[in-house]
Design a protein around this motif. Structure first.
Motif, PDB file in Angstrom:
ATOM      1  N   THR A 185       0.834  -1.207   0.000  1.00  0.00           N
ATOM      2  CA  THR A 185       0.000   0.000   0.000  1.00  0.00           C
ATOM      3  C   THR A 185       0.865   1.251   0.000  1.00  0.00           C
ATOM      4  O   THR A 185       0.582   2.219  -0.709  1.00  0.00           O
ATOM      5  N   VAL A 186       1.923   1.241   0.801  1.00  0.00           N
ATOM      6  CA  VAL A 186       2.847   2.376   0.844  1.00  0.00           C
ATOM      7  C   VAL A 186       3.521   2.562  -0.512  1.00  0.00           C
ATOM      8  O   VAL A 186       3.666   3.688  -1.013  1.00  0.00           O
ATOM      9  N   LEU A 187       3.924   1.449  -1.133  1.00  0.00           N
ATOM     10  CA  LEU A 187       4.546   1.528  -2.458  1.00  0.00           C
ATOM     11  C   LEU A 187       3.552   2.063  -3.489  1.00  0.00           C
ATOM     12  O   LEU A 187       3.934   2.797  -4.414  1.00  0.00           O
ATOM     13  N   SER A 188       2.278   1.709  -3.321  1.00  0.00           N
ATOM     14  CA  SER A 188       1.247   2.216  -4.221  1.00  0.00           C
ATOM     15  C   SER A 188       1.115   3.725  -4.093  1.00  0.00           C
ATOM     16  O   SER A 188       0.923   4.437  -5.084  1.00  0.00           O
ATOM     17  N   LEU A 189       1.212   4.223  -2.856  1.00  0.00           N
ATOM     18  CA  LEU A 189       1.136   5.674  -2.632  1.00  0.00           C
ATOM     19  C   LEU A 189       2.290   6.386  -3.328  1.00  0.00           C
ATOM     20  O   LEU A 189       2.094   7.406  -4.006  1.00  0.00           O
ATOM     21  N   VAL A 190       3.498   5.838  -3.171  1.00  0.00           N
ATOM     22  CA  VAL A 190       4.667   6.438  -3.816  1.00  0.00           C
ATOM     23  C   VAL A 190       4.495   6.432  -5.335  1.00  0.00           C
ATOM     24  O   VAL A 190       4.788   7.428  -6.023  1.00  0.00           O
ATOM     25  N   SER A 191       3.999   5.318  -5.864  1.00  0.00           N
ATOM     26  CA  SER A 191       3.780   5.212  -7.310  1.00  0.00           C
ATOM     27  C   SER A 191       2.717   6.191  -7.778  1.00  0.00           C
ATOM     28  O   SER A 191       2.844   6.804  -8.852  1.00  0.00           O
ATOM     29  N   ALA A 192       1.652   6.346  -6.979  1.00  0.00           N
ATOM     30  CA  ALA A 192       0.577   7.268  -7.340  1.00  0.00           C
ATOM     31  C   ALA A 192       1.082   8.708  -7.384  1.00  0.00           C
ATOM     32  O   ALA A 192       0.725   9.482  -8.282  1.00  0.00           O
ATOM     33  N   ILE A 193       1.912   9.060  -6.416  1.00  0.00           N
ATOM     34  CA  ILE A 193       2.486  10.414  -6.396  1.00  0.00           C
ATOM     35  C   ILE A 193       3.393  10.622  -7.606  1.00  0.00           C
ATOM     36  O   ILE A 193       3.365  11.683  -8.257  1.00  0.00           O
ATOM     37  N   ALA A 194       4.171   9.597  -7.936  1.00  0.00           N
ATOM     38  CA  ALA A 194       5.045   9.692  -9.108  1.00  0.00           C
ATOM     39  C   ALA A 194       4.225   9.825 -10.383  1.00  0.00           C
ATOM     40  O   ALA A 194       4.554  10.632 -11.273  1.00  0.00           O
ATOM     41  N   GLY A 195       3.143   9.041 -10.489  1.00  0.00           N
ATOM     42  CA  GLY A 195       2.275   9.125 -11.660  1.00  0.00           C
ATOM     43  C   GLY A 195       1.627  10.493 -11.791  1.00  0.00           C
ATOM     44  O   GLY A 195       1.499  11.039 -12.897  1.00  0.00           O
ATOM     45  N   THR A 196       1.231  11.070 -10.659  1.00  0.00           N
ATOM     46  CA  THR A 196       0.634  12.409 -10.673  1.00  0.00           C
ATOM     47  C   THR A 196       1.645  13.452 -11.135  1.00  0.00           C
ATOM     48  O   THR A 196       1.325  14.349 -11.920  1.00  0.00           O
ATOM     49  N   ALA A 197       2.891  13.338 -10.649  1.00  0.00           N
ATOM     50  CA  ALA A 197       3.944  14.261 -11.063  1.00  0.00           C
ATOM     51  C   ALA A 197       4.194  14.161 -12.570  1.00  0.00           C
ATOM     52  O   ALA A 197       4.425  15.179 -13.251  1.00  0.00           O
ATOM     53  N   MET A 198       4.121  12.948 -13.101  1.00  0.00           N
ATOM     54  CA  MET A 198       4.310  12.749 -14.537  1.00  0.00           C
ATOM     55  C   MET A 198       3.158  13.377 -15.324  1.00  0.00           C
ATOM     56  O   MET A 198       3.362  13.931 -16.415  1.00  0.00           O
ATOM     57  N   LEU A 199       1.947  13.306 -14.783  1.00  0.00           N
ATOM     58  CA  LEU A 199       0.799  13.946 -15.431  1.00  0.00           C
ATOM     59  C   LEU A 199       0.965  15.460 -15.468  1.00  0.00           C
ATOM     60  O   LEU A 199       0.669  16.113 -16.480  1.00  0.00           O
ATOM     61  N   VAL A 200       1.428  16.022 -14.356  1.00  0.00           N
ATOM     62  CA  VAL A 200       1.650  17.473 -14.298  1.00  0.00           C
ATOM     63  C   VAL A 200       2.732  17.883 -15.305  1.00  0.00           C
ATOM     64  O   VAL A 200       2.592  18.891 -16.014  1.00  0.00           O
ATOM     65  N   ALA A 201       3.794  17.098 -15.388  1.00  0.00           N
ATOM     66  CA  ALA A 201       4.862  17.391 -16.346  1.00  0.00           C
ATOM     67  C   ALA A 201       4.340  17.312 -17.776  1.00  0.00           C
ATOM     68  O   ALA A 201       4.697  18.129 -18.633  1.00  0.00           O
ATOM     69  N   SER A 202       3.468  16.334 -18.030  1.00  0.00           N
ATOM     70  CA  SER A 202       2.871  16.196 -19.359  1.00  0.00           C
ATOM     71  C   SER A 202       1.998  17.391 -19.697  1.00  0.00           C
ATOM     72  O   SER A 202       2.014  17.899 -20.825  1.00  0.00           O
TER      73      SER A 202
END
Length: 315
Positions: free
Chosen positions: A137-154
């Motif tokens: 679950t913690v790893l999922s949170l980290v991945s979700a934050i990373a995915g969100t950052a990638m969306l913002v960069a896009s």
């Protein structure tokens, strides 16, 4: 179960059209996001009132002739407080989500607003509900934050600017929806589904009304033509009423874990429709971020559901 799966998929697809139609309204009229949020609830309220009346009649008929059972549920002060809290969260979510759609795009706003809450819930359930998060679950949170950052960069790459206000509103919508979900879990009063929905929407509408009035949100109503009013009616009836009716009907026969996975189709539907209809394009990093974010949500949802089931079995 197949019927339930199809109904949840249909509900997700109907919900996905909300952001698309809203973005078109914002682009072609002077309608404010807060006003649209209020109109959506006002249009939906009569339908949920009818569903509530039918629901209470069924409960009354089922309770007739059974000694010691109330004909209708009688929520106490705590239950009413929880329902009021749900209404408050609903008001904030409707306003912040539609404002995020207006300030950014339907695709990125929905991906952030709806994909982050399940991960936030899985993490916050530990201190609030006593559900210790697993490592996955913690790893999922980290991945979700990373995915969100990638969306913002896009989004910055495709628009040439950082639409910070819209991104922040989408994050606010995600946090508000997280509060809504956690409050829903806390509600143990057993209030019927459509009764809960009606009270929740009514409270939300009453909270949004003075905000729309004081902010001058009703001034934009004069720019709406017949086709725009039909779009407003569509948002209130189809994704709101029909969508929730499909979802609640399906939940009677569909496992919670499976339904939580299917619901993640909504932001993907929005991203696809935003590309086909609105011309919103995600760069490669955004597509990768959307995939990472969606997978993180699915993993977090499955982990949370299995942990809850394990806890119930132990008790």
């Amino acid at each position: 179960m197949i019927r339930g799966v199809l109904l949840i998929a249909l509900a997700s697809m109907l919900w996905a059209t909300t952001g698309i139609v809203a973005k078109f309204l914002f682009a072609t009229t002077e309608l404010e996001a807060i006003t649209l949020a209020l109109l959506r609830l006002v249009v939906a309220l009569p339908f949920f009132w009818l569903l509530m009346v039918r629901e209470l009649r069924q409960i009354s008929a089922g309770g007739a002739g059974q000694p010691g059972r109330h004909l209708l549920p009688r929520p106490g002060p705590t239950a009413l407080l929880v329902l009021a809290g749900l209404g408050m969260f609903q008001a904030f979510y409707q306003g912040s989500y539609l404002l995020a759609v207006d300030l950014t795009g339907a695709g990125i706003a929905t991906l952030i607003s709806l994909c982050l809450p399940p991960v936030f819930v899985a993490i916050l359930a530990a201190p609030l509900l006593g559900e210790k998060p697993r490592l996955i679950t913690v790893l999922s949170l980290v991945s979700a934050i990373a995915g969100t950052a990638m969306l913002v960069a896009s989004d910055m790459d495709t628009t040439g600017t950082l639409r910070l206000t819209g991104i922040l509103m989408a994050l606010l919508a995600a946090l508000v929806y997280t509060g809504f979900t956690l409050t829903s879990r806390y509600n143990s009063a057993g209030t019927p589904v459509y009764t809960t929905a009606f009270i929740c929407f009514l409270v939300a509408a009453l909270l949004l009304l003075p905000v729309a009035w004081l902010s001058g949100g009703f001034a934009g109503l004069g720019t709406l033509k017949l086709k725009h009013w039909l779009m407003v009616t569509y948002i209130g009836v189809v994704p709101t009423c029909v969508g929730y009716l499909c979802f609640f009907t399906a939940m009677k026969t569909t496992p919670a874990t499976l339904s939580s996975i299917i619901v993640t189709l909504e932001p993907l539907f929005v991203a696809l429709l935003a590309w086909l209809i609105l011309g919103e394009v995600l760069a490669n990093i955004g597509i990768a971020g959307a995939i990472i974010l969606t997978v993180a949500v699915i993993i977090a949802s499955v982990s949370s559901q299995s942990q809850s089931a394990s806890k119930e079995n132990q008790s």
